[in-house]
Design a protein around this motif. Sequence first.
Motif, PDB file in Angstrom:
ATOM      1  N   GLU A   1     -10.338   5.527  -1.775  1.00  0.00           N
ATOM      2  CA  GLU A   1     -10.298   4.106  -2.143  1.00  0.00           C
ATOM      3  C   GLU A   1     -10.776   3.221  -0.997  1.00  0.00           C
ATOM      4  O   GLU A   1     -11.519   2.266  -1.197  1.00  0.00           O
ATOM      5  CB  GLU A   1      -8.875   3.722  -2.563  1.00  0.00           C
ATOM      6  CG  GLU A   1      -8.788   2.316  -3.104  1.00  0.00           C
ATOM      7  CD  GLU A   1      -7.465   2.009  -3.780  1.00  0.00           C
ATOM      8  OE1 GLU A   1      -7.104   0.819  -3.858  1.00  0.00           O
ATOM      9  OE2 GLU A   1      -6.789   2.960  -4.240  1.00  0.00           O
TER      10      GLU A   1
ATOM     11  N   ILE B   1      -1.850   0.190   0.187  1.00  0.00           N
ATOM     12  CA  ILE B   1      -2.628   1.334  -0.309  1.00  0.00           C
ATOM     13  C   ILE B   1      -1.867   2.643  -0.140  1.00  0.00           C
ATOM     14  O   ILE B   1      -1.955   3.542  -0.977  1.00  0.00           O
ATOM     15  CB  ILE B   1      -4.026   1.386   0.359  1.00  0.00           C
ATOM     16  CG1 ILE B   1      -4.941   2.304  -0.453  1.00  0.00           C
ATOM     17  CG2 ILE B   1      -3.938   1.841   1.825  1.00  0.00           C
ATOM     18  CD1 ILE B   1      -6.402   2.201  -0.062  1.00  0.00           C
TER      19      ILE B   1
ATOM     20  N   LYS C   1      -5.882  11.971   0.241  1.00  0.00           N
ATOM     21  CA  LYS C   1      -7.288  12.013  -0.178  1.00  0.00           C
ATOM     22  C   LYS C   1      -7.624  10.832  -1.084  1.00  0.00           C
ATOM     23  O   LYS C   1      -8.717  10.254  -0.999  1.00  0.00           O
ATOM     24  CB  LYS C   1      -7.561  13.334  -0.906  1.00  0.00           C
ATOM     25  CG  LYS C   1      -9.019  13.606  -1.199  1.00  0.00           C
ATOM     26  CD  LYS C   1      -9.200  15.007  -1.773  1.00  0.00           C
ATOM     27  CE  LYS C   1     -10.662  15.315  -2.011  1.00  0.00           C
ATOM     28  NZ  LYS C   1     -10.847  16.701  -2.537  1.00  0.00           N
ATOM     29  N   LYS C   2      -6.690  10.428  -1.917  1.00  0.00           N
ATOM     30  CA  LYS C   2      -6.896   9.279  -2.804  1.00  0.00           C
ATOM     31  C   LYS C   2      -6.949   7.980  -2.002  1.00  0.00           C
ATOM     32  O   LYS C   2      -7.727   7.081  -2.305  1.00  0.00           O
ATOM     33  CB  LYS C   2      -5.776   9.222  -3.840  1.00  0.00           C
ATOM     34  CG  LYS C   2      -5.772  10.384  -4.818  1.00  0.00           C
ATOM     35  CD  LYS C   2      -4.587  10.306  -5.764  1.00  0.00           C
ATOM     36  CE  LYS C   2      -4.552  11.503  -6.706  1.00  0.00           C
ATOM     37  NZ  LYS C   2      -3.365  11.470  -7.599  1.00  0.00           N
ATOM     38  N   VAL C   3      -6.096   7.893  -0.958  1.00  0.00           N
ATOM     39  CA  VAL C   3      -6.118   6.719  -0.091  1.00  0.00           C
ATOM     40  C   VAL C   3      -7.480   6.591   0.586  1.00  0.00           C
ATOM     41  O   VAL C   3      -8.100   5.526   0.593  1.00  0.00           O
ATOM     42  CB  VAL C   3      -5.002   6.808   0.984  1.00  0.00           C
ATOM     43  CG1 VAL C   3      -5.101   5.631   1.953  1.00  0.00           C
ATOM     44  CG2 VAL C   3      -3.628   6.847   0.334  1.00  0.00           C
TER      45      VAL C   3
ATOM     46  N   ALA D   1      -2.489  13.307  -1.925  1.00  0.00           N
ATOM     47  CA  ALA D   1      -2.235  11.867  -2.021  1.00  0.00           C
ATOM     48  C   ALA D   1      -3.069  11.106  -0.991  1.00  0.00           C
ATOM     49  O   ALA D   1      -3.639  10.048  -1.284  1.00  0.00           O
ATOM     50  CB  ALA D   1      -0.745  11.588  -1.817  1.00  0.00           C
TER      51      ALA D   1
ATOM     52  N   LYS E   1       0.755   2.608  -2.891  1.00  0.00           N
ATOM     53  CA  LYS E   1       0.094   2.806  -4.185  1.00  0.00           C
ATOM     54  C   LYS E   1      -0.087   4.285  -4.493  1.00  0.00           C
ATOM     55  O   LYS E   1       0.011   4.699  -5.656  1.00  0.00           O
ATOM     56  CB  LYS E   1      -1.276   2.107  -4.167  1.00  0.00           C
ATOM     57  CG  LYS E   1      -2.100   2.312  -5.428  1.00  0.00           C
ATOM     58  CD  LYS E   1      -3.440   1.613  -5.330  1.00  0.00           C
ATOM     59  CE  LYS E   1      -4.295   1.857  -6.563  1.00  0.00           C
ATOM     60  NZ  LYS E   1      -5.608   1.175  -6.471  1.00  0.00           N
ATOM     61  N   HIS E   2      -0.317   5.071  -3.449  1.00  0.00           N
ATOM     62  CA  HIS E   2      -0.584   6.498  -3.655  1.00  0.00           C
ATOM     63  C   HIS E   2       0.597   7.387  -3.258  1.00  0.00           C
ATOM     64  O   HIS E   2       0.422   8.566  -2.941  1.00  0.00           O
ATOM     65  CB  HIS E   2      -1.850   6.890  -2.900  1.00  0.00           C
ATOM     66  CG  HIS E   2      -3.076   6.237  -3.461  1.00  0.00           C
ATOM     67  ND1 HIS E   2      -3.617   6.590  -4.675  1.00  0.00           N
ATOM     68  CD2 HIS E   2      -3.848   5.217  -2.986  1.00  0.00           C
ATOM     69  CE1 HIS E   2      -4.667   5.834  -4.931  1.00  0.00           C
ATOM     70  NE2 HIS E   2      -4.832   4.997  -3.919  1.00  0.00           N
ATOM     71  N   GLY E   3       1.793   6.807  -3.286  1.00  0.00           N
ATOM     72  CA  GLY E   3       2.999   7.639  -3.226  1.00  0.00           C
ATOM     73  C   GLY E   3       3.703   7.769  -1.900  1.00  0.00           C
ATOM     74  O   GLY E   3       4.627   8.578  -1.775  1.00  0.00           O
TER      75      GLY E   3
END
Length: 225
Positions: free
Chosen positions: A79, A192, A74-76, A72, A195-197
Amino acid sequence: MKKLITILLFLCATQGFAQQQKQLPVGFTYIDNHIPHIAYDLRYHGSHNFVGRRIDGYEANKLILTEKAVMALKKVEAELNKEGLGLKVFDAYRPQRAVNHFKRWAKDIKDTLMRREFYPQVDKRDLFKKGFIASRSGHSRGSTIDLTIIHLNTKEELDMGAPFDFFGEESAHGYVHLTTPQRNNRLKLRKIMEKHGFRAYEKEWWHYTLHDEPFKDKYFDFPIK
């Protein structure tokens, strides 16, 4: 020959990764194995923290989280990178022995070495009551992280209106005496992360826990090394 060297380097890297993973419980991983460029300042591995010395269990300057939380995160990071920004981590997995160290320190009323920087307006005897120190920490479940946002080119932290680990009302998300840029920076981080949990801890702008954390009721004590 070049192809052979490439293969050997890959095998060595793979073997090193596997050896590192063997040191950790199933479900945990080193953050920089998945986000190699992530910035960090592991405060409890050194002396720049509210205790003023290295904390028990922090035997190496390494960041550990559950694999689920890292994916999770990593997605932050990805972005933020699109905006020329990135994450800087202050703490991730925290052994229970470190929490115990905090408890012992909090009970030693005479030890106020770092008061001026970290808790100038809070009586040390009130740290438990005000929720700044606890007997157990979500960090020990492996899916909680302390972090901020930085500019990638300068590594400068965005102004959040209060430093990491500042024990005071200024650190709360609901603190009203912030400038507009400070408020926007906190909101940017919160949006953010959510947004990614991740979910925020209202008393600390830097503190986030993965909603769907894999170990909701288990507190770990393996050292960071």
